[in-house]
Design an enzyme around this catalytic site. Sequence first.
Site, PDB file in Angstrom:
ATOM      1  N   ASN A  56       0.832  -1.084   0.038  1.00  0.00           N
ATOM      2  CA  ASN A  56      -0.111  -0.180  -0.079  1.00  0.00           C
ATOM      3  C   ASN A  56       0.940   1.178   0.213  1.00  0.00           C
ATOM      4  OD1 ASN A  56      -2.178  -1.543   0.218  1.00  0.00           O
ATOM      5  ND2 ASN A  56      -2.588  -1.187   2.316  1.00  0.00           N
ATOM      6  N   ARG A 388     -11.003  -4.125 -14.328  1.00  0.00           N
ATOM      7  CA  ARG A 388      -9.815  -5.097 -14.067  1.00  0.00           C
ATOM      8  C   ARG A 388     -10.284  -6.624 -14.040  1.00  0.00           C
ATOM      9  NH1 ARG A 388      -6.081  -1.942 -11.539  1.00  0.00           N
ATOM     10  NH2 ARG A 388      -6.898  -0.052 -10.353  1.00  0.00           N
ATOM     11  N   ARG A 418      -5.282   1.661 -13.372  1.00  0.00           N
ATOM     12  CA  ARG A 418      -3.992   1.768 -13.276  1.00  0.00           C
ATOM     13  C   ARG A 418      -3.316   0.279 -12.627  1.00  0.00           C
ATOM     14  NH1 ARG A 418      -1.544   6.306 -11.225  1.00  0.00           N
ATOM     15  NH2 ARG A 418      -3.551   7.459 -10.958  1.00  0.00           N
ATOM     16  N   HIS A 448     -16.020   3.073 -15.027  1.00  0.00           N
ATOM     17  CA  HIS A 448     -15.771   1.884 -13.763  1.00  0.00           C
ATOM     18  C   HIS A 448     -16.944   1.294 -13.411  1.00  0.00           C
ATOM     19  CE1 HIS A 448     -14.718   1.869  -9.294  1.00  0.00           C
ATOM     20  NE2 HIS A 448     -13.716   1.640  -9.881  1.00  0.00           N
ATOM     21  N   ARG A 577     -13.985   1.889   4.728  1.00  0.00           N
ATOM     22  CA  ARG A 577     -12.829   1.247   4.665  1.00  0.00           C
ATOM     23  C   ARG A 577     -11.483   2.151   4.631  1.00  0.00           C
ATOM     24  NH1 ARG A 577      -9.377  -0.839   1.067  1.00  0.00           N
ATOM     25  NH2 ARG A 577     -10.841  -0.481  -0.368  1.00  0.00           N
ATOM     26  N   HIS A 605     -15.085  -3.939   0.208  1.00  0.00           N
ATOM     27  CA  HIS A 605     -15.324  -3.434  -1.009  1.00  0.00           C
ATOM     28  C   HIS A 605     -16.821  -2.815  -1.598  1.00  0.00           C
ATOM     29  CE1 HIS A 605     -14.083  -2.915  -5.608  1.00  0.00           C
ATOM     30  NE2 HIS A 605     -13.088  -2.430  -4.951  1.00  0.00           N
TER      31      HIS A 605
END
Length: 727
Positions: A56, A388, A418, A448, A577, A605
């Site tokens: 991270n 993704r 990314r 997205h 989160r 998520h």
Amino acid sequence: MQGSSDGQHDISSHPSRFINREMSWLDFNQRVIEEAENRRHPLLERLRFLSISASNLDEFFSVRVAGLVGQVREGLTTPSVDGKTPAQQLAEVRRKSSRLFETQQDVWRKLRHELAQSGIHLHRPENLSEADIAYLDAVFEKEIFPILTPLAVDPSHPVPFIPNLGMALVLRLKDEARPDEPMDALILLPQQVNRFMRLPGDMSGKASCTADIRFVLLEDVIRTHIDRLFPGMRVLASGVLRVIRDSDVEFEDEAEDLVLSYETALKQRRRGVGVHLAFDASLPSCLREEFAEKLGSPPDEVLVEQAMIGVVDVKQMIVSDRPELQFPAFKPRFPQRIRDYDGDCFAAILGKDIVVHHPFESFDVVVQFLNQAAADPNVVAIKQTLYRTSRDSPIVRALIAAAESGKSVTAMVELRARFDEEANIRLSRELEAAGVQVVFGFSNLKTHAKMSLVVRWEGNQMRSYAHFGTGNYHPITARIYTDLSFFTCDPRLAGDAAQLFNFMTGYAKPKDVHDIAFAPLTLRKTLLKLIADEIDHAKAGRPARIWLKMNSLVDPELIDALYAASHAGVKIIGVIRGMCCLRPGVPGLSDHIEIRSMVGRFLEHSRIFAFGNGHRMPCQKNKVYISSADWMPRNMDRRVEAMVPIYDPTVHAQVLGQVAALGMKDTLQSWTLQPGGSWRRVPPGKKPFSAHHYFMHNPSLSGRGSMRHEGTDKEAPRRRKKPGAPL
């Protein structure tokens, strides 16, 4: 929105009403690091948390810190919403991240000791047996020496380029033939070889009841073989350095070939500007300063690691042959309702909407839905977004199979995901080769939204089946990310999905999207209207509640709207989160707002937004939405996102009364945000409760069975009363 609807409360005048987003992100990573010290977790899982925290921080420096460095170098002084200039933010980030790096080093020391007590050792070469040395000699000659390149560093040979996240062994050498002329050198550590090299079982010849697991570092192995790389030279000093570079990629928006433009930009990523340089403490300060200068790193970009450089690599010590030191194996459930229909996803969805809660319920449902669509002769068209996905994606294989069978298949592929750009370029070429219509979307907006649309002949009519997700179509991350997959053939929602796909492929603004809110056109104003409605309920004396679950809460306008709602008496609970720039519990500003964060075995998520609609929560009259969007300016204004209402009573009860409510009741892996910006771990209480443990062992409401009789929906609220009692 700067106040309540009557203008009596001026929120914009309140000092420090926002928490800086960079500081908030670092606070989140602090929570991750602290899970590495949480003894409720098995030892190797704690090691994994440490590695995740390091990964991270790597991404944070290569993206966020790099952006601040660039702004400072350009002389920009525009303040953030919390009033800090780029230079001020950068200084605070460096101070706070420095403490995080120190914490990582302390945690690594403790974990290394505990690992050794559990029979997992990291050895220095000087502590190895002759048999071990002989083994490493053989491995070095066969697998390491051929790919190493010794590089002298002197006025004629400048420091070679070190790629992003690359490591190098720094050496000061003495030539016995010229003892007065020491030489500096570098050896880049090859990424093709594991840095933590595992030794075979006990080679000392001693009998042992248990076989210890033993590792040695790649750089230490190279050090012991310097004579093979620099014959006749002796090592005076050595140490490792590691470089983090700006990983942002820029491409031509108006490029004739977007893919070729992106490929060129990606090749430049490895050569981004350095923003962080780390040395291990074994390297003398004079050499550190010398190489930092040669690499163009000012002192504030240099860090000295006392215990372990490149902490992210400790994940290589997580071995499968010590399962007792890891979380117990967990196998996701497959929804019984689809089994009841002999695996026929279309029949199950036609019978009733269903939501699948990953990772507790298998992502195989999504794959099966698309595989069935690909094989079904009645299916005429499939539309799919891809942000993704995995390298060998079953989703991509299903789309290719569908196209090869003659179906009309459209894939919205986002190149700007990314760190997944290269994979998306590759899969887009595979899809096009099979006859899939690949669309890259808007040049100025990331796509997205997570959506699938399947159009199917049924009798003499067309019916559309839609899938909406809060997470990516990625079967690997679906094992560890908590997300929701919603399947429906509701004509209103499927029709809106078709319009949204047309917007993404044809750029035409849809005029008749009624139920789904989408960014960048209607999502922000829809959320503001929903918040304003709760304010009206509060003023009218009706129950007024808002429940939010997301990854990040950053958007200033939406935060101000929540402040106005709190001032009006609306009770707000958020489970956020990661980043949260809202300050809860501040008198006169956010008295009625509570913010929690859950960090545990699975990465939270899913995005859920629920509004009381004049009723207590949870109940069937509340308004409930799932979404692909966090509340950040980029999601509202610079991305294509979807927010989908939940109408089916059983799905509504599951999303609100199970997923959202139980996340707020968790006491074993949750934190609360304090008004001053600090986070405090929630005490376990007399009856400790883990939401993750509950979901692992209890079936979801909408996946329980296929029955559609009246009792199903009437019983759902009763089943959820205990876990989801009004909050």
